[in-house]
Design a protein around this motif. Structure first.
Motif, PDB file in Angstrom:
ATOM      1  N   ASN A   1      -0.940   3.017   2.232  1.00 26.55           N
ATOM      2  CA  ASN A   1      -0.756   4.352   1.661  1.00 26.55           C
ATOM      3  C   ASN A   1      -1.854   4.598   0.656  1.00 26.55           C
ATOM      4  N   GLY A   2      -2.331   5.832   0.585  1.00 26.38           N
ATOM      5  CA  GLY A   2      -3.392   6.092  -0.370  1.00 26.38           C
ATOM      6  C   GLY A   2      -3.632   7.565  -0.623  1.00 26.38           C
ATOM      7  N   TRP A   3      -4.702   7.837  -1.340  1.00 31.47           N
ATOM      8  CA  TRP A   3      -5.085   9.187  -1.723  1.00 31.47           C
ATOM      9  C   TRP A   3      -6.573   9.369  -1.435  1.00 31.47           C
TER      10      TRP A   3
ATOM     11  N   ASP B 256       0.769   4.645  11.050  1.00 29.67           N
ATOM     12  CA  ASP B 256       0.023   3.462  10.627  1.00 29.67           C
ATOM     13  C   ASP B 256      -0.278   3.519   9.134  1.00 29.67           C
ATOM     14  N   ALA B 257      -0.680   4.701   8.695  1.00 29.65           N
ATOM     15  CA  ALA B 257      -1.077   4.880   7.300  1.00 29.65           C
ATOM     16  C   ALA B 257      -0.844   6.327   6.889  1.00 29.65           C
ATOM     17  N   ALA B 258      -0.913   6.564   5.581  1.00 31.71           N
ATOM     18  CA  ALA B 258      -0.740   7.916   5.050  1.00 31.71           C
ATOM     19  C   ALA B 258      -1.720   8.124   3.914  1.00 31.71           C
ATOM     20  N   LEU B 259      -2.411   9.259   3.931  1.00 29.88           N
ATOM     21  CA  LEU B 259      -3.378   9.609   2.891  1.00 29.88           C
ATOM     22  C   LEU B 259      -3.037  10.990   2.339  1.00 29.88           C
ATOM     23  N   ILE B 260      -2.759  11.055   1.046  1.00 32.40           N
ATOM     24  CA  ILE B 260      -2.452  12.323   0.392  1.00 32.40           C
ATOM     25  C   ILE B 260      -3.744  12.918  -0.169  1.00 32.40           C
TER      26      ILE B 260
ATOM     27  N   GLY C 246       8.160  17.111  -2.694  1.00 30.45           N
ATOM     28  CA  GLY C 246       6.817  17.226  -3.227  1.00 30.45           C
ATOM     29  C   GLY C 246       6.273  15.954  -3.846  1.00 30.45           C
ATOM     30  N   ARG C 247       7.128  14.971  -4.052  1.00 32.50           N
ATOM     31  CA  ARG C 247       6.702  13.722  -4.680  1.00 32.50           C
ATOM     32  C   ARG C 247       5.957  12.836  -3.685  1.00 32.50           C
ATOM     33  N   TRP C 248       4.920  12.144  -4.177  1.00 27.76           N
ATOM     34  CA  TRP C 248       4.142  11.277  -3.296  1.00 27.76           C
ATOM     35  C   TRP C 248       4.985  10.154  -2.715  1.00 27.76           C
ATOM     36  N   THR C 249       5.985   9.686  -3.466  1.00 29.90           N
ATOM     37  CA  THR C 249       6.839   8.616  -2.945  1.00 29.90           C
ATOM     38  C   THR C 249       7.550   9.054  -1.670  1.00 29.90           C
ATOM     39  N   TYR C 250       8.080  10.281  -1.668  1.00 29.03           N
ATOM     40  CA  TYR C 250       8.744  10.786  -0.466  1.00 29.03           C
ATOM     41  C   TYR C 250       7.770  10.848   0.708  1.00 29.03           C
ATOM     42  N   LYS C 251       6.580  11.336   0.479  1.00 27.75           N
ATOM     43  CA  LYS C 251       5.624  11.539   1.574  1.00 27.75           C
ATOM     44  C   LYS C 251       5.278  10.217   2.266  1.00 27.75           C
ATOM     45  N   PHE C 252       5.144   9.150   1.475  1.00 23.31           N
ATOM     46  CA  PHE C 252       4.870   7.845   2.073  1.00 23.31           C
ATOM     47  C   PHE C 252       6.098   7.309   2.814  1.00 23.31           C
ATOM     48  N   GLU C 253       7.278   7.536   2.266  1.00 23.13           N
ATOM     49  CA  GLU C 253       8.512   7.104   2.943  1.00 23.13           C
ATOM     50  C   GLU C 253       8.684   7.822   4.278  1.00 23.13           C
ATOM     51  N   GLU C 254       8.428   9.123   4.281  1.00 18.35           N
ATOM     52  CA  GLU C 254       8.609   9.895   5.514  1.00 18.35           C
ATOM     53  C   GLU C 254       7.570   9.505   6.552  1.00 18.35           C
ATOM     54  N   ALA C 255       6.335   9.267   6.141  1.00 21.53           N
ATOM     55  CA  ALA C 255       5.309   8.819   7.089  1.00 21.53           C
ATOM     56  C   ALA C 255       5.733   7.516   7.757  1.00 21.53           C
ATOM     57  N   ALA C 256       6.343   6.619   6.983  1.00 20.27           N
ATOM     58  CA  ALA C 256       6.831   5.361   7.558  1.00 20.27           C
ATOM     59  C   ALA C 256       7.955   5.616   8.550  1.00 20.27           C
ATOM     60  N   ARG C 257       8.879   6.512   8.197  1.00 26.57           N
ATOM     61  CA  ARG C 257       9.979   6.829   9.129  1.00 26.57           C
ATOM     62  C   ARG C 257       9.431   7.409  10.430  1.00 26.57           C
ATOM     63  N   GLN C 258       8.307   8.086  10.361  1.00 27.82           N
ATOM     64  CA  GLN C 258       7.707   8.684  11.551  1.00 27.82           C
ATOM     65  C   GLN C 258       6.889   7.675  12.352  1.00 27.82           C
ATOM     66  N   GLY C 259       6.752   6.454  11.821  1.00 31.88           N
ATOM     67  CA  GLY C 259       6.025   5.415  12.536  1.00 31.88           C
ATOM     68  C   GLY C 259       4.537   5.410  12.305  1.00 31.88           C
TER      69      GLY C 259
ATOM     70  N   THR D  97      -3.250   1.202  -1.100  1.00 28.23           N
ATOM     71  CA  THR D  97      -2.518  -0.034  -1.331  1.00 28.23           C
ATOM     72  C   THR D  97      -1.550  -0.211  -0.174  1.00 28.23           C
ATOM     73  N   SER D  98      -0.832  -1.326  -0.185  1.00 26.79           N
ATOM     74  CA  SER D  98       0.149  -1.585   0.864  1.00 26.79           C
ATOM     75  C   SER D  98       1.482  -1.960   0.249  1.00 26.79           C
ATOM     76  N   TYR D  99       2.562  -1.451   0.840  1.00 25.13           N
ATOM     77  CA  TYR D  99       3.898  -1.872   0.443  1.00 25.13           C
ATOM     78  C   TYR D  99       4.260  -3.197   1.110  1.00 25.13           C
ATOM     79  N   ARG D 100       3.515  -3.568   2.136  1.00 29.75           N
ATOM     80  CA  ARG D 100       3.813  -4.774   2.901  1.00 29.75           C
ATOM     81  C   ARG D 100       3.282  -6.015   2.171  1.00 29.75           C
ATOM     82  N   ALA D 101       4.121  -7.036   2.061  1.00 26.09           N
ATOM     83  CA  ALA D 101       3.712  -8.281   1.409  1.00 26.09           C
ATOM     84  C   ALA D 101       3.033  -9.181   2.436  1.00 26.09           C
ATOM     85  N   VAL D 102       1.810  -8.797   2.793  1.00 28.13           N
ATOM     86  CA  VAL D 102       1.019  -9.538   3.775  1.00 28.13           C
ATOM     87  C   VAL D 102      -0.357  -9.817   3.159  1.00 28.13           C
ATOM     88  N   PRO D 103      -1.012 -10.911   3.563  1.00 24.31           N
ATOM     89  CA  PRO D 103      -2.269 -11.289   2.908  1.00 24.31           C
ATOM     90  C   PRO D 103      -3.440 -10.357   3.195  1.00 24.31           C
TER      91      PRO D 103
END
Length: 570
Positions: free
Chosen positions: A259-261, A217-221, A202-215, A133-139
Motif C-alpha cells: 500500500n502506498g501514496w 495486488d497493491a493500492a496507491l492513493i 474517505g480515510r486511507w485506512t478504508y481504501k487499503f482495506e477495500e482494495a484488499a477485499r477486492q483482491g 509499505t506492506s501489511y504482510r509480515a514477509v521478508p
C-alpha cells in the motif's frame, strides 16, 4: 404518556446525592440517572484520584510509557494497583491483562516505482515521489508488472448504492485511488457522503482495506493536500519508518502486497501517458455510477522488510452489573505514549504524555471509583487502559477483534483521550457529527446541564477515525467521543482558543507535555462529571443505541444484533 420519578438516595463520601430516573407508566426505564449537579457531586470525591494517577503516569521514571519496552510492566502494574483501589475486579477471566501481540515492519532497499505503457517507461523515486509499505509480515515485497486501474475514490458502500469497483476483477492489479470521498469540496455537510465532513470511506485506512477485499495486488492513493488535510511531508515522514500492526495467524497475507501514496504530479503524469486526464477522471468519479478505468499501464516496485514481533498489554477491570451483568458498557483510554523522543532545547528527551493520555487513564480510574462509590450500575461497566494507540490504535483494534465481552452484548461506552487543563466551558461537541443514537443522549445531557451542542471543529479532517473509539465503531459498537468546546465561562472563546492553540503548538507530542501543579482543574472536573453522566445513562438504561440509518457502521451493528441470542437484538 404520564411519567413519574423514582429517586434512590445514595451516600457518596460525605456528599448525599439523589439518584433519580424517570419511568413512563408502562414501566420503561428512561436513561439519565443523575442531574448535572448530582453528577458533579458524585465525581467530586474521585477528582483527587484522577490528579494522583495523571501526575504519577507522567513522571519521568515512567520514561514516556513506550509499549513493549522495559518500562511497560512498571506502568501496567501501577495501573492495576489503581484499578484495584478504585474497586474494580480483574476483567479478563480473573486476570488484569490482555496480551496484544504486534508486529513491527520496517521497509528498506526500495526500488523506484516503474510504470510502463505503450508510450514508454516512467520512473519515480521513493520518498520524494512515492511511498509504500506492506501489511504482510514477509521478508520481501515485490509488485511486478501489475496492471494499473483507476478506481475513483475506491469506495464500496451498498447502503448508498455506490461501487467504485463495479464490473472489474482486481486480482493481480494495482488500484489507483483518490483521497477523501466524492463530496469533500462541499462547503456544507449535506450530500451522499456528508459533504465536507469526512466519512470512513474517505480515510486511507478504508481504501487499503477495500482494495484488499477486492483482491488487488497493491493500492496507491493520489495525495492532494486539501482533501488529505496534510502535506506530502506528513505522508513521507509517516510512511518511511517502522509500521506497527496487530499480529494475525496468517501474517496478514490476505492484505494487499503493498500500500502506498503517490504525489499528485506523479499521478497526473501517469494518467496523461495513459491518455487520460486526472481532473476529468476526478470529476467523473464524483458521480454515482462511475466505473473503474483500466489505464493500459503496469507498475513495478519492491522493498525488503525487517520484522520484529513483540507483545504489549491492555489493562482490563470490571464493575459487575447489579441487574443485567451480562450487558456491558465500556470506558477506555490509552496508557501508552511516545517514550524517549527528540530532545528539546534543554536536552529533555522524555515525552511524558501528561495530557496525552495520562489524563484519560486518570479519568477512567476516577470514573471507576465514582461508580463504585455510587453502588454500581444495572449493567456491568468495563474499564480498559489500552496500549499502542500511538502506533495506530492497535490495543483497541486487538480488543475489538478479540473481545473479552461479546460486542453484541456491549451497549456502547465512552473513550477518553487527552483532556486539557483549563476553565469550565459553555459548550461541548460530539466528534463525528450526528452518527448514532448516542447523539440524542448527549444532547439531553447538555440541555439539562445548560450547555450548548457545538459543531465539531474541522470535520473534514476525520478526527472520528483517529482515536480508540473507532476500533469499536468499525465492528458496530457506538462510543461517546466528545470534545470540550472553546467558549470558556471565564474568558470566552479567546481564552479557550488560545489554550488549545498553545497545547497543539507547544506541547503536543513533545517533552513539554508534562504535569504541572498549576493546572486549572475546573474544566477537567466538568469533563469528568459529563463522562460520568453519559456512562450512567447507558449503564442504568435499557436502550441499545444504534447508528443512524445510512451510516457506514449501521449494517455491521444490525447483523451482529440479528444473531440468535444477541442481547442487543432482544
Amino acid at each position: 404518556m404520564a411519567r413519574f420519578s423514582i429517586c434512590i438516595a445514595a451516600l457518596i463520601g460525605a456528599v448525599a446525592v439523589s439518584a433519580c430516573s424517570t419511568m413512563d407508566n408502562g414501566g420503561t426505564r428512561q436513561p439519565g440517572a443523575l442531574s448535572a449537579s448530582e453528577a458533579e457531586a458524585a465525581v467530586a470525591p474521585s477528582v483527587p484520584l484522577m490528579k494522583e494517577v495523571t501526575k504519577r503516569l507522567s513522571a519521568d521514571d515512567f520514561e514516556g510509557r513506550a509499549p513493549s519496552t522495559a518500562v511497560e510492566p512498571k506502568v501496567t502494574d501501577y495501573i492495576i494497583g489503581e484499578f484495584r483501589k478504585a474497586g474494580l475486579q480483574p476483567g479478563n477471566q480473573g486476570k488484569w491483562l490482555q496480551e496484544v501481540p504486534t508486529v513491527e515492519i520496517t521497509g528498506d532497499d526500495f526500488t523506484p516505482l516503474t510504470v510502463k505503457g505503450a508510450g514508454g517507461t516512467q520512473s519515480y523515486a521513493f520518498g520524494e515521489q512515492y511511498v509504500a509499505t506492506s501489511y504482510r509480515a514477509v521478508p520481501k515485497t515485490q509488485v511486478k508488472d501489475s496492471p494499473l486501474v483507476f478506481v475513483g475514490y475506491g469506495i464500496v458502500a451498498p447502503e448508498l448504492g455506490w461501487n467504485d469497483y463495479a464490473g472489474i476483477d482486481m486480482h493481480g492489479k494495482t488500484a489507483v485511488i483518490l483521497v477523501n470521498d466524492p463530496d469533500y469540496a462541499s462547503e456544507t455537510q449535506d450530500g451522499l457522503f456528508k459533504g465536507r465532513r469526512m466519512t470512513y470511506y474517505g480515510r486511507w485506512t478504508y481504501k487499503f482495506e477495500e482494495a484488499a477485499r477486492q483482491g488487488a495486488d497493491a493500492a496507491l492513493i493520489i495525495h492532494d493536500t486539501f482533501p488529505a488535510a496534510y502535506g506530502w511531508n506528513v505522508v513521507n515522514s509517516s510512511w518511511t519508518g517502522a509500521q506497527y500492526y496487530v499480529q494475525s495467524p496468517n501474517d496478514n497475507t490476505d492484505a494487499t502486497k503493498a500500500n502506498g501514496w503517490v504525489q499528485k504530479p506523479v499521478a497526473e503524469a501517469i494518467l496523461k501517458a495513459s491518455g487520460h486526464d486526472l481532473a476529468s477522471l476526478t470529476k467523473a468519479a464524483q458521480a454515482s455510477g462511475f466505473k473503474p478505468v483500466p489505464l493500459g499501464m503496469t507498475a513495478s516496485f519492491g522493498f525488503r522488510n525487517a520484522i520484529r514481533r513483540s507483545t504489549s498489554h491492555n489493562v482490563v477491570g470490571i464493575l459487575p452489573g447489579t441487574a443485567r451483568p451480562y450487558e456491558y458498557v465500556l470506558y477506555s483510554a490509552h496508557w501508552d505514549h511516545l517514550g524517549h523522543c527528540t530532545p528539546d532545547a534543554t536536552g529533555d528527551d522524555i515525552c511524558n504524555g501528561a495530557v496525552d493520555n495520562a489524563t484519560g487513564v486518570g479519568a477512567i480510574t476516577a470514573l471507576a471509583d465514582a461508580n463504585r462509590r455510587h453502588g454500581g450500575a444495572q449493567r456491568s461497566q468495563v474499564f480498559i487502559a489500552l496500549t499502542l494507540e500511538e502506533s495506530g490504535l492497535l490495543g483497541s483494534e486487538y480488543y475489538a477483534q478479540n473481545p473479552i465481552y461479546p460486542l453484541n452484548a456491549t451497549v456502547g461506552g465512552v473513550n477518553i483521550d487527552a483532556l486539557l487543563p483549563g476553565g469550565r466551558v459553555r459548550d461541548y461537541s460530539m466528534t463525528g457529527g450526528d452518527k448514532s443514537d448516542l447523539n440524542d443522549l448527549f444532547r439531553t445531557a447538555l440541555r439539562e446541564q445548560g450547555l450548548r451542542d457545538a459543531p465539531e471543529d474541522s470535520p473534514e479532517k476525520g478526527h472520528y477515525y483517529r482515536s480508540d473509539h473507532f476500533s469499536y465503531a468499525k465492528l458496530g459498537v457506538p462510543m461517546f467521543d466528545i470534545g470540550r468546546g472553546t467558549d470558556w465561562v471565564q474568558g470566552g472563546t479567546a481564552a479557550g482558543e488560545a489554550a488549545a492553540k498553545d497545547y497543539v503548538e507547544n506541547r503536543y507530542h513533545a517533552p513539554s507535555d508534562e504535569w504541572s501543579d498549576d493546572w486549572n482543574w475546573a474544566g477537567l472536573t466538568q469533563d469528568l462529571a459529563l463522562y460520568y453522566r453519559l456512562g450512567r445513562m447507558l449503564a442504568d438504561g435499557d436502550s441499545w443505541p444504534n447508528w443512524r440509518a445510512g451510516d457506514e457502521f449501521r449494517a455491521i451493528r444490525d447483523a451482529d444484533c440479528a444473531r440468535p441470542g444477541a442481547p442487543c437484538g432482544e
